[in-house]
Structures are given as C-alpha cells and as structure tokens.
Design a protein around this motif. Sequence first.
Motif, PDB file in Angstrom:
ATOM      1  N   LEU A 162       0.862  -1.181   0.000  1.00 35.09           N
ATOM      2  CA  LEU A 162       0.000   0.000   0.000  1.00 35.09           C
ATOM      3  C   LEU A 162       0.897   1.229   0.000  1.00 35.09           C
ATOM      4  O   LEU A 162       1.412   1.647   1.029  1.00 35.09           O
ATOM      5  CB  LEU A 162      -0.910  -0.003   1.233  1.00 35.09           C
ATOM      6  CG  LEU A 162      -1.929  -1.122   1.305  1.00 35.09           C
ATOM      7  CD1 LEU A 162      -2.700  -1.064   2.613  1.00 35.09           C
ATOM      8  CD2 LEU A 162      -2.886  -1.064   0.129  1.00 35.09           C
ATOM      9  N   SER A 163       1.108   1.810  -1.162  1.00 34.93           N
ATOM     10  CA  SER A 163       1.958   2.992  -1.262  1.00 34.93           C
ATOM     11  C   SER A 163       1.101   4.240  -1.085  1.00 34.93           C
ATOM     12  O   SER A 163      -0.109   4.214  -1.259  1.00 34.93           O
ATOM     13  CB  SER A 163       2.684   3.024  -2.602  1.00 34.93           C
ATOM     14  OG  SER A 163       1.757   3.030  -3.649  1.00 34.93           O
ATOM     15  N   GLY A 164       1.740   5.307  -0.701  1.00 33.33           N
ATOM     16  CA  GLY A 164       1.037   6.569  -0.536  1.00 33.33           C
ATOM     17  C   GLY A 164       0.445   6.758   0.847  1.00 33.33           C
ATOM     18  O   GLY A 164      -0.174   7.783   1.111  1.00 33.33           O
ATOM     19  N   LEU A 165       0.621   5.779   1.738  1.00 28.07           N
ATOM     20  CA  LEU A 165       0.143   5.915   3.109  1.00 28.07           C
ATOM     21  C   LEU A 165       1.336   6.120   4.029  1.00 28.07           C
ATOM     22  O   LEU A 165       2.398   5.548   3.817  1.00 28.07           O
ATOM     23  CB  LEU A 165      -0.629   4.666   3.549  1.00 28.07           C
ATOM     24  CG  LEU A 165      -1.925   4.389   2.796  1.00 28.07           C
ATOM     25  CD1 LEU A 165      -2.520   3.054   3.233  1.00 28.07           C
ATOM     26  CD2 LEU A 165      -2.931   5.498   3.017  1.00 28.07           C
ATOM     27  N   LEU A 204      -4.986   1.581   9.701  1.00 26.20           N
ATOM     28  CA  LEU A 204      -5.702   0.727   8.752  1.00 26.20           C
ATOM     29  C   LEU A 204      -5.619  -0.737   9.165  1.00 26.20           C
ATOM     30  O   LEU A 204      -6.616  -1.464   9.117  1.00 26.20           O
ATOM     31  CB  LEU A 204      -5.145   0.912   7.341  1.00 26.20           C
ATOM     32  CG  LEU A 204      -5.806   0.102   6.233  1.00 26.20           C
ATOM     33  CD1 LEU A 204      -7.302   0.378   6.157  1.00 26.20           C
ATOM     34  CD2 LEU A 204      -5.145   0.397   4.901  1.00 26.20           C
ATOM     35  N   ALA A 205      -4.445  -1.172   9.605  1.00 25.18           N
ATOM     36  CA  ALA A 205      -4.258  -2.568  10.006  1.00 25.18           C
ATOM     37  C   ALA A 205      -5.144  -2.944  11.189  1.00 25.18           C
ATOM     38  O   ALA A 205      -5.533  -4.096  11.329  1.00 25.18           O
ATOM     39  CB  ALA A 205      -2.791  -2.821  10.340  1.00 25.18           C
ATOM     40  N   GLN A 253     -13.200  -7.708   2.175  1.00 25.50           N
ATOM     41  CA  GLN A 253     -12.389  -6.634   1.603  1.00 25.50           C
ATOM     42  C   GLN A 253     -11.597  -5.912   2.693  1.00 25.50           C
ATOM     43  O   GLN A 253     -10.426  -5.566   2.498  1.00 25.50           O
ATOM     44  CB  GLN A 253     -13.260  -5.641   0.826  1.00 25.50           C
ATOM     45  CG  GLN A 253     -13.863  -6.220  -0.436  1.00 25.50           C
ATOM     46  CD  GLN A 253     -12.794  -6.729  -1.391  1.00 25.50           C
ATOM     47  OE1 GLN A 253     -11.811  -6.052  -1.682  1.00 25.50           O
ATOM     48  NE2 GLN A 253     -12.975  -7.938  -1.881  1.00 25.50           N
ATOM     49  N   LEU A 254     -12.220  -5.692   3.833  1.00 30.47           N
ATOM     50  CA  LEU A 254     -11.527  -5.055   4.950  1.00 30.47           C
ATOM     51  C   LEU A 254     -10.366  -5.924   5.428  1.00 30.47           C
ATOM     52  O   LEU A 254      -9.272  -5.425   5.692  1.00 30.47           O
ATOM     53  CB  LEU A 254     -12.506  -4.788   6.096  1.00 30.47           C
ATOM     54  CG  LEU A 254     -11.939  -4.076   7.322  1.00 30.47           C
ATOM     55  CD1 LEU A 254     -11.335  -2.733   6.948  1.00 30.47           C
ATOM     56  CD2 LEU A 254     -13.022  -3.915   8.371  1.00 30.47           C
TER      57      LEU A 254
END
Length: 107
Positions: free
Chosen positions: A38-41, A49-50, A91-92
């Motif tokens: 996940l780039s950009g985070l 998010l995790a 999805q989550l």
Amino acid sequence: MSESLQYITNQEGEQVGVLLDMETYRRLVSLPSDAEILSGLSLDELPALADSMLAPTAQTQLSELLARNAENQLCTEEIAVLNRLLTQVDQLNILKTRARYTLNLHS
C-alpha cells in the motif's frame, strides 16, 4: 532542471520517453515493485488501517443476521444484506493484511 518531469517526443509529436530529475528518479527506483504494498500511506496511517474494524452498526447488523441465518430465518432481502456485509468484511480483511504486510517491509 526546473521541472521534475519532461517528455521526449518524436518527429510526429508522440511522447516516446520521459526525463526525470534525480530526486524523483531515486524515489521511483527505491519503490518496491510488489503490487500488494500500500503505497502513498504514511507510517502512522498504516497501523490505523491494520487495526480498523467494521463500523459498530454494521458489526451489530452482521451479528444479528448471522444468528438469524443459522436458524434459517432470513428473507431474500436480508440474505442480500448479509452477503454485502460479508463481502465488506472480506475486503476489509484484505486491506488490513496488506497494511500489515507493508508495515513489515518498513520494519
């Protein structure tokens, strides 16, 4: 070079190449090519998010629908809602796993 990006064009005016400044080039070259990252985070956003969860109202609704489904008490519309919620959970979980994976690469 005043711009970080310049295009090279052929005689027909088609873009056939790109010139980057060194800072942009080094940043791009150092990026892993793994599509699961996940780039950009930021490193602060990834743990959030995790550790994310389904919204409390959706979790309550999911629990109720699962209990009623176990007793074969759902109508067609409720089955559709249950399937939608289960898809959201799937999805989550994928996003959470990708966030953990990305964090592990930075540690």
